[in-house]
Write an enzyme that holds these catalytic residues in place. Structure first.
Site, mmCIF file in Angstrom:
data_model
loop_
_atom_site.group_PDB
_atom_site.id
_atom_site.type_symbol
_atom_site.label_atom_id
_atom_site.label_comp_id
_atom_site.label_asym_id
_atom_site.label_seq_id
_atom_site.Cartn_x
_atom_site.Cartn_y
_atom_site.Cartn_z
ATOM 1 C CD GLU A 35 -3.087 42.366 42.098
ATOM 2 O OE1 GLU A 35 -2.107 41.810 41.556
ATOM 3 O OE2 GLU A 35 -3.347 42.247 43.306
HETATM 4 C C1 FAD Z 1 -4.384 51.801 46.300
HETATM 5 C C2 FAD Z 1 -3.154 51.210 45.700
HETATM 6 C C3 FAD Z 1 -2.605 50.070 46.252
HETATM 7 C C4 FAD Z 1 -1.449 49.511 45.704
HETATM 8 N N1 FAD Z 1 -0.871 48.432 46.329
HETATM 9 C C5 FAD Z 1 0.348 48.015 45.914
HETATM 10 C C6 FAD Z 1 1.040 46.997 46.649
HETATM 11 O O1 FAD Z 1 0.549 46.472 47.653
HETATM 12 N N2 FAD Z 1 2.276 46.639 46.232
HETATM 13 C C7 FAD Z 1 2.857 47.195 45.136
HETATM 14 O O2 FAD Z 1 3.972 46.815 44.819
HETATM 15 N N3 FAD Z 1 2.218 48.151 44.406
HETATM 16 C C8 FAD Z 1 0.987 48.586 44.773
HETATM 17 N N4 FAD Z 1 0.342 49.567 44.074
HETATM 18 C C9 FAD Z 1 0.999 50.168 42.919
HETATM 19 C C10 FAD Z 1 0.357 49.777 41.593
HETATM 20 O O3 FAD Z 1 0.632 48.433 41.336
HETATM 21 C C11 FAD Z 1 0.888 50.734 40.506
HETATM 22 O O4 FAD Z 1 0.300 51.998 40.754
HETATM 23 C C12 FAD Z 1 0.554 50.253 39.122
HETATM 24 O O5 FAD Z 1 1.315 49.116 38.805
HETATM 25 C C13 FAD Z 1 0.816 51.319 38.057
HETATM 26 O O6 FAD Z 1 2.095 51.863 38.164
HETATM 27 P P1 FAD Z 1 2.273 53.463 38.176
HETATM 28 O O7 FAD Z 1 1.334 54.000 39.168
HETATM 29 O O8 FAD Z 1 3.710 53.761 38.313
HETATM 30 O O9 FAD Z 1 1.768 53.947 36.748
HETATM 31 P P2 FAD Z 1 2.655 54.066 35.410
HETATM 32 O O10 FAD Z 1 3.410 52.811 35.197
HETATM 33 O O11 FAD Z 1 3.420 55.343 35.450
HETATM 34 O O12 FAD Z 1 1.503 54.174 34.334
HETATM 35 C C14 FAD Z 1 0.837 55.411 34.015
HETATM 36 C C15 FAD Z 1 -0.024 55.161 32.764
HETATM 37 O O13 FAD Z 1 0.834 54.798 31.658
HETATM 38 C C16 FAD Z 1 0.434 53.532 31.144
HETATM 39 N N5 FAD Z 1 1.620 52.783 30.732
HETATM 40 C C17 FAD Z 1 2.725 52.500 31.461
HETATM 41 N N6 FAD Z 1 3.589 51.768 30.748
HETATM 42 C C18 FAD Z 1 3.020 51.591 29.527
HETATM 43 C C19 FAD Z 1 3.407 50.921 28.341
HETATM 44 N N7 FAD Z 1 4.545 50.223 28.250
HETATM 45 N N8 FAD Z 1 2.581 50.970 27.281
HETATM 46 C C20 FAD Z 1 1.393 51.608 27.352
HETATM 47 N N9 FAD Z 1 0.969 52.251 28.448
HETATM 48 C C21 FAD Z 1 1.771 52.243 29.516
HETATM 49 C C22 FAD Z 1 -0.304 52.851 32.295
HETATM 50 O O14 FAD Z 1 -1.193 51.869 31.813
HETATM 51 C C23 FAD Z 1 -1.015 54.019 32.944
HETATM 52 O O15 FAD Z 1 -2.192 54.302 32.247
HETATM 53 C C24 FAD Z 1 -0.849 50.109 44.571
HETATM 54 C C25 FAD Z 1 -1.433 51.233 43.988
HETATM 55 C C26 FAD Z 1 -2.562 51.789 44.539
HETATM 56 C C27 FAD Z 1 -3.142 53.031 43.906
#
Ligand code: FAD
Length: 594
Positions: A403
């Protein structure tokens, strides 16, 4: 309650306790729904948890259908599309009850928030009639496909592509990642770029050619919830299944996130409440040195702190719920029913986007604290799978990631505030200037009286002033480039969370005092600790922030002014926590529940 308020205006405008919605103000109807939801979780979901953890999605599907049958999925969905048509408070109490079973709560959250809200708020009447009644009944399972392996936080950078065909249909290609309910969903809300450019949303059925899910992820927690990639390979989607307008998918994605963040807070408060009950029972039963560990001050402090932090989040959650419900109720409903109500709901969710992000961050960090202390109270038993403490600990962690990560939400909070202050009619600049002027004048110290909650009310007001002065200074110092100053944005968010939390807790306690509730003194204790500690934390945050913006005399004068405004009166918070711990052990759980 008085006329509906705007998002973030609590920062610049006083609030009366009489105008704040609290858990104590739930109606009889709300309480009945809470009971139904709690019984469903205890009697049907909890016994099925082991099967869910074996990834038996037939059981998950059955439980979703049962939730539909009991009216829990569509509790806040308009009646003409299959729902019960109640308010968001009803959805929050259902979310809290379901939050007790985190894996199922994730399945349920994807169904209620991520699948229903896009269609309800942005679908055509035909799409609503086609899909909503069957999602609300639990016949169809929904999923939401926004993230991709290369675009999580930066969701709009998605690579999934949609190309219009000669017959008007769409061909979708791409791979979505971490999709909740991916393994067994029937309906997917898929985001893809039309011609690789225009971010848009589609309703995609599993039965359409070219739609498949990948393997289940091996996760740290939530083993009873399905998470898979969803692969679209020349997936053929009918023309009518475009959701909203081409190129306006971001509006859908962001509004769904607003709702998801708000609902996530309900799941976290529900989970925390159950955890506190479990920690209390264990502490009362476990004997060391000849006595129950619940008699030790160190453990009692933990139980009290867990409950106090939950109280703060619960107060913010119900206050925000009341604000959203008031705004929805205040809108003239020219054409009651799905389409019209969906748009009104979307507008109200957008209005309180800042509060939703505050809630998302605060609730996920609160529940992580609570499950961590639960493991600690369980000692070695907390670290082994025989006790639920271990699972609760693993299950809670993801709340800080999905989220929108907590970092992304912390970036959003001041961004929304400043946008409201510069373009949205919120008198932020004038309010910030008024506080700055106050800081610069050597006025007699503003000392609170000793009446009930007087000191807390003053600290809560001082926290709002601290936010205003910090935001004003940050805007002045960095101007447009403030959005690059992430450390400052994190601090501003933390200040806002402290301010909203302290004020919401104080207003809730004040409402109980005003209504001469016998529980009022315990609520006052909670508000006292929350305000006291928030004030101390805020001073440290503000000092670091001001230190990064100002130097020399300007820094010294501002810090002196801030100290004057934010003077936290001494208070015996140890005694307050002890009284709360007494109530926890007497009740064998969270003492503020109704
Ligand atoms: C169990 C589970 C269920 C999920 N369910 C869904 C779903 O139903 N539908 C869906 O679409 N997605 C889903 N997700 C995905 C989830 O929404 C993403 O994992 C989340 O948005 C983070 O994206 P990422 O994993 O690519 O992390 P990244 O975006 O790569 O982030 C990695 C780190 O970098 C930080 N970061 C990234 N950008 C910035 C910035 N601009 N400035 C500062 N810090 C930053 C983040 O805060 C984090 O600490 C799910 C994930 C999990 C684990």
């Amino acid at each position: 309650m008085s006329a509906s308020r705007r998002g973030a205006d609590w920062l610049v405008q006083d609030t009366s306790p009489a105008d704040v919605f609290t858990p104590e103000r739930l109606s009889e109807e709300h309480r009945l729904i809470a009971k139904t939801a709690a019984e469903f979780v205890t009697n049907e979901v909890a016994p099925a948890l082991a099967e869910l953890e074996k990834k038996n999605w037939t059981v998950a599907r059955h439980l979703v259908a049962r939730a539909g049958e009991l009216g829990l999925i569509g509790v806040d969905v308009p009646e003409d599309v299959g729902g019960i048509g109640l308010d968001k408070a009803a959805a929050v109490i259902v979310g809290e009850a379901v939050g007790e079973a985190a894996s199922f709560a994730t399945t349920f959250g994807a169904q209620t928030g991520l699948a229903i809200i896009p269609i309800l708020c942005f679908g055509t009447p035909a799409q609503q009639q086609q899909y909503l009644p069957r999602i609300v009944s639990g016949e169809l399972i929904g999923a939401y496909c926004l993230s991709e392996s290369g675009s999580g936080s930066d969701a709009l950078a998605a690579h999934a592509k949609a190309v219009k065909q000669a017959d008007g249909s769409w061909l979708l290609n791409g791979e979505k990642m971490w999709i909740t309910n991916g393994g067994f969903a029937d309906i997917f809300i898929v985001f893809a770029k039309v011609d690789g450019e225009h971010f848009s949303a589609f309703v995609v059925e599993r039965g359409f050619p070219g739609v498949a899910n990948g393997k289940e992820e091996h996760k740290m927690g939530l083993h009873g919830s399905s998470t898979t990639p969803v692969v679209l390979q020349d997936a053929k989607v009918p023309a009518d299944n475009l959701l909203g307008e081409i190129g306006k998918g971001h509006k859908i994605a962001f509004n769904v996130l607003n709702y998801g963040r708000f609902k996530l807070a309900a799941m976290c408060t529900g989970g925390a409440r159950g955890t506190i009950g479990e920690a209390t029972q264990y502490a009362l039963g476990r004997r060391q040195f000849g006595q129950p560990i619940a008699t030790f001050g160190a453990i009692r402090h933990k139980l009290a702190e867990m409950s106090i932090r939950l109280y703060a989040v619960e107060s913010m959650l119900f206050r925000t719920t009341g604000l959203i419900d008031q705004m929805i109720a205040a809108k003239p409903s020219e054409a009651p029913g799905g389409a019209q109500e969906g748009r009104v709901v979307a507008a109200a969710l957008e209005e309180f986007a800042l509060e939703a992000s505050v809630l998302k961050v605060a609730s996920s960090e609160m529940v992580d604290f609570v499950v961590d202390e639960n493991v600690q109270i369980h000692g070695g038993n907390g670290f082994v799978a025989d006790y639920p403490a271990e699972r609760r600990y693993r299950d809670a962690r993801v709340n800080r990631i999905f989220e929108g990560t907590n970092e992304i939400n912390r970036l959003l909070i001041p961004g929304i505030l400043i946008k409201r202050g510069t373009k949205g009619g919120l008198p932020l600049i004038a309010a910030a200037k008024a506080v700055r002027d106050e800081l610069m004048t050597v006025a007699p110290p503003d000392v609170a009286g000793t009446g009930v909650l007087e000191a807390e009310t003053r600290v809560a007001a001082a926290l709002r002033k601290t936010v205003l002065v910090a935001v004003g200074l940050a805007m002045e110092t960095w101007g447009e480039s403030l959005q690059q100053e992430q450390e400052a944005l994190m601090s501003l968010s933390d200040l806002m969370i402290e301010a909203f939390s302290a004020e919401s807790a104080t207003l809730r306690a004040a409402h109980l005092v005003a209504s001469s509730s016998p529980a009022a003194t315990l609520h006052v204790d909670a508000a006292t600790v929350i305000c006291h500690d928030a004030g101390l934390r805020a001073e440290a945050i503000a000092r670091t922030l001001l230190g990064s913006m100002l130097t020399g005399d300007a820094q010294r004068t501002s810090l002196a002014g801030l100290r004057r405004v934010l003077k936290v009166p001494p208070s015996n918070t140890v005694a307050a926590r002890r009284r709360i711990a007494d109530a926890i052990t007497a009740k064998r759980g969270y003492p503020f529940s109704q």
